[in-house]
Design a protein around this motif. Structure first.
Motif, PDB file in Angstrom:
ATOM      1  N   LYS A 150      -8.729  -2.676   2.787  1.00 38.79           N
ATOM      2  CA  LYS A 150      -9.085  -3.987   2.219  1.00 38.79           C
ATOM      3  C   LYS A 150      -7.963  -4.482   1.313  1.00 38.79           C
ATOM      4  N   ARG A 151      -7.496  -3.625   0.467  1.00 39.57           N
ATOM      5  CA  ARG A 151      -6.420  -3.983  -0.469  1.00 39.57           C
ATOM      6  C   ARG A 151      -5.126  -4.298   0.279  1.00 39.57           C
ATOM      7  N   ARG A 152      -4.808  -3.532   1.313  1.00 41.95           N
ATOM      8  CA  ARG A 152      -3.606  -3.747   2.105  1.00 41.95           C
ATOM      9  C   ARG A 152      -3.639  -5.127   2.768  1.00 41.95           C
ATOM     10  N   HIS A 153      -4.788  -5.492   3.329  1.00 36.09           N
ATOM     11  CA  HIS A 153      -4.933  -6.807   3.948  1.00 36.09           C
ATOM     12  C   HIS A 153      -4.763  -7.929   2.914  1.00 36.09           C
ATOM     13  N   GLU A 154      -5.324  -7.725   1.730  1.00 37.99           N
ATOM     14  CA  GLU A 154      -5.166  -8.723   0.658  1.00 37.99           C
ATOM     15  C   GLU A 154      -3.699  -8.887   0.290  1.00 37.99           C
ATOM     16  N   MET A 155      -2.967  -7.774   0.200  1.00 39.29           N
ATOM     17  CA  MET A 155      -1.540  -7.838  -0.134  1.00 39.29           C
ATOM     18  C   MET A 155      -0.767  -8.590   0.944  1.00 39.29           C
ATOM     19  N   ILE A 171       5.454  -5.025  -4.929  1.00 36.08           N
ATOM     20  CA  ILE A 171       4.762  -4.351  -3.833  1.00 36.08           C
ATOM     21  C   ILE A 171       5.803  -3.763  -2.889  1.00 36.08           C
ATOM     22  N   PRO A 172       5.872  -2.449  -2.801  1.00 36.91           N
ATOM     23  CA  PRO A 172       6.841  -1.853  -1.883  1.00 36.91           C
ATOM     24  C   PRO A 172       6.461  -2.161  -0.439  1.00 36.91           C
ATOM     25  N   PRO A 173       7.419  -2.540   0.400  1.00 31.66           N
ATOM     26  CA  PRO A 173       7.109  -2.887   1.795  1.00 31.66           C
ATOM     27  C   PRO A 173       6.362  -1.780   2.539  1.00 31.66           C
ATOM     28  N   GLU A 174       6.659  -0.539   2.214  1.00 30.19           N
ATOM     29  CA  GLU A 174       5.976   0.558   2.911  1.00 30.19           C
ATOM     30  C   GLU A 174       4.476   0.592   2.606  1.00 30.19           C
ATOM     31  N   ALA A 175       4.046  -0.050   1.532  1.00 30.16           N
ATOM     32  CA  ALA A 175       2.618  -0.107   1.196  1.00 30.16           C
ATOM     33  C   ALA A 175       1.847  -1.021   2.140  1.00 30.16           C
ATOM     34  N   LEU A 176       2.538  -1.766   2.981  1.00 26.02           N
ATOM     35  CA  LEU A 176       1.885  -2.701   3.889  1.00 26.02           C
ATOM     36  C   LEU A 176       1.560  -2.078   5.241  1.00 26.02           C
ATOM     37  N   PHE A 177       1.965  -0.835   5.419  1.00 29.51           N
ATOM     38  CA  PHE A 177       1.704  -0.157   6.685  1.00 29.51           C
ATOM     39  C   PHE A 177       0.420   0.662   6.597  1.00 29.51           C
ATOM     40  N   GLU A 178      -0.211   0.841   7.739  1.00 30.95           N
ATOM     41  CA  GLU A 178      -1.442   1.614   7.815  1.00 30.95           C
ATOM     42  C   GLU A 178      -1.165   3.069   7.460  1.00 30.95           C
ATOM     43  N   LYS A 179      -2.185   3.716   6.901  1.00 34.86           N
ATOM     44  CA  LYS A 179      -2.110   5.151   6.608  1.00 34.86           C
ATOM     45  C   LYS A 179      -3.160   5.842   7.477  1.00 34.86           C
ATOM     46  N   PRO A 180      -2.841   7.008   7.990  1.00 39.61           N
ATOM     47  CA  PRO A 180      -3.821   7.718   8.825  1.00 39.61           C
ATOM     48  C   PRO A 180      -4.964   8.286   7.983  1.00 39.61           C
ATOM     49  N   ALA A 231     -14.964  14.232   3.657  1.00 41.55           N
ATOM     50  CA  ALA A 231     -14.892  13.123   4.614  1.00 41.55           C
ATOM     51  C   ALA A 231     -15.449  11.820   4.035  1.00 41.55           C
ATOM     52  N   PHE A 232     -16.544  11.904   3.286  1.00 44.56           N
ATOM     53  CA  PHE A 232     -17.134  10.694   2.721  1.00 44.56           C
ATOM     54  C   PHE A 232     -16.152  10.018   1.754  1.00 44.56           C
ATOM     55  N   THR A 233     -15.591  10.807   0.845  1.00 43.29           N
ATOM     56  CA  THR A 233     -14.621  10.275  -0.120  1.00 43.29           C
ATOM     57  C   THR A 233     -13.409   9.706   0.600  1.00 43.29           C
ATOM     58  N   ALA A 234     -12.916  10.426   1.601  1.00 49.96           N
ATOM     59  CA  ALA A 234     -11.756   9.955   2.364  1.00 49.96           C
ATOM     60  C   ALA A 234     -12.046   8.622   3.033  1.00 49.96           C
ATOM     61  N   ASP A 235     -13.230   8.487   3.618  1.00 48.89           N
ATOM     62  CA  ASP A 235     -13.586   7.231   4.295  1.00 48.89           C
ATOM     63  C   ASP A 235     -13.719   6.065   3.319  1.00 48.89           C
ATOM     64  N   HIS A 275     -11.235   1.190   1.169  1.00 44.84           N
ATOM     65  CA  HIS A 275     -10.703   0.468   0.017  1.00 44.84           C
ATOM     66  C   HIS A 275      -9.218   0.155   0.231  1.00 44.84           C
ATOM     67  N   TRP A 276      -8.446   1.134   0.697  1.00 42.06           N
ATOM     68  CA  TRP A 276      -7.026   0.951   0.945  1.00 42.06           C
ATOM     69  C   TRP A 276      -6.795  -0.164   1.954  1.00 42.06           C
TER      70      TRP A 276
END
Length: 114
Positions: free
Chosen positions: A73-78, A40-49, A61-65, A70-71
């Motif tokens: 949720k997965r980031r928090h799990e990591m 897991i690259p450390p940069e994957a643990l940061f929020e994305k805008p 917008a719907f797909t982006a949201d 999903h991102w």
């Protein structure tokens, strides 16, 4: 010298990093080793805008949201997983060196701080 350090004088690790501030990258050797060992690259643990997801979803917008949700949720799990692995690594390192773990280095309730 201590501009990127925390109050304790230690670097940025999985426990004390700010997920909103990718400019202060994780630099703790133990945290970097745990990330590397688990692929897991450390940069994957940061929020994305949200704007990044809008670009990837070509403005939908719907797909982006959905992708952002999903991102996150997965980031928090990591983060939870890597923090647990970091704690195990610190405990193993202490056993190998016959030193008691530093209290601030080991967090039992990492999940509570997400």
């Amino acid at each position: 010298k201590m501009g990127g350090s925390t109050k304790s004088g230690k670097g940025v690790n999985l426990e004390n990093y700010n997920p909103s501030d990718a400019k202060r990258a994780i630099d703790s050797p133990t945290s970097l080793r745990v990330c590397r060992e688990h692929g897991i690259p450390p940069e994957a643990l940061f929020e994305k805008p949200r704007s990044q997801f809008l670009i990837e979803a070509r403005g939908d917008a719907f797909t982006a949201d959905v992708q952002l949700e999903h991102w996150e949720k997965r980031r928090h799990e990591m983060i939870v997983y890597l923090r647990k692995e970091r704690t195990k690594q610190l405990q193993e390192d202490c056993v190998q060196t016959n030193k008691a773990p530093a209290v601030e280095s080991i967090r039992i309730n990492s999940e509570a701080r997400l």
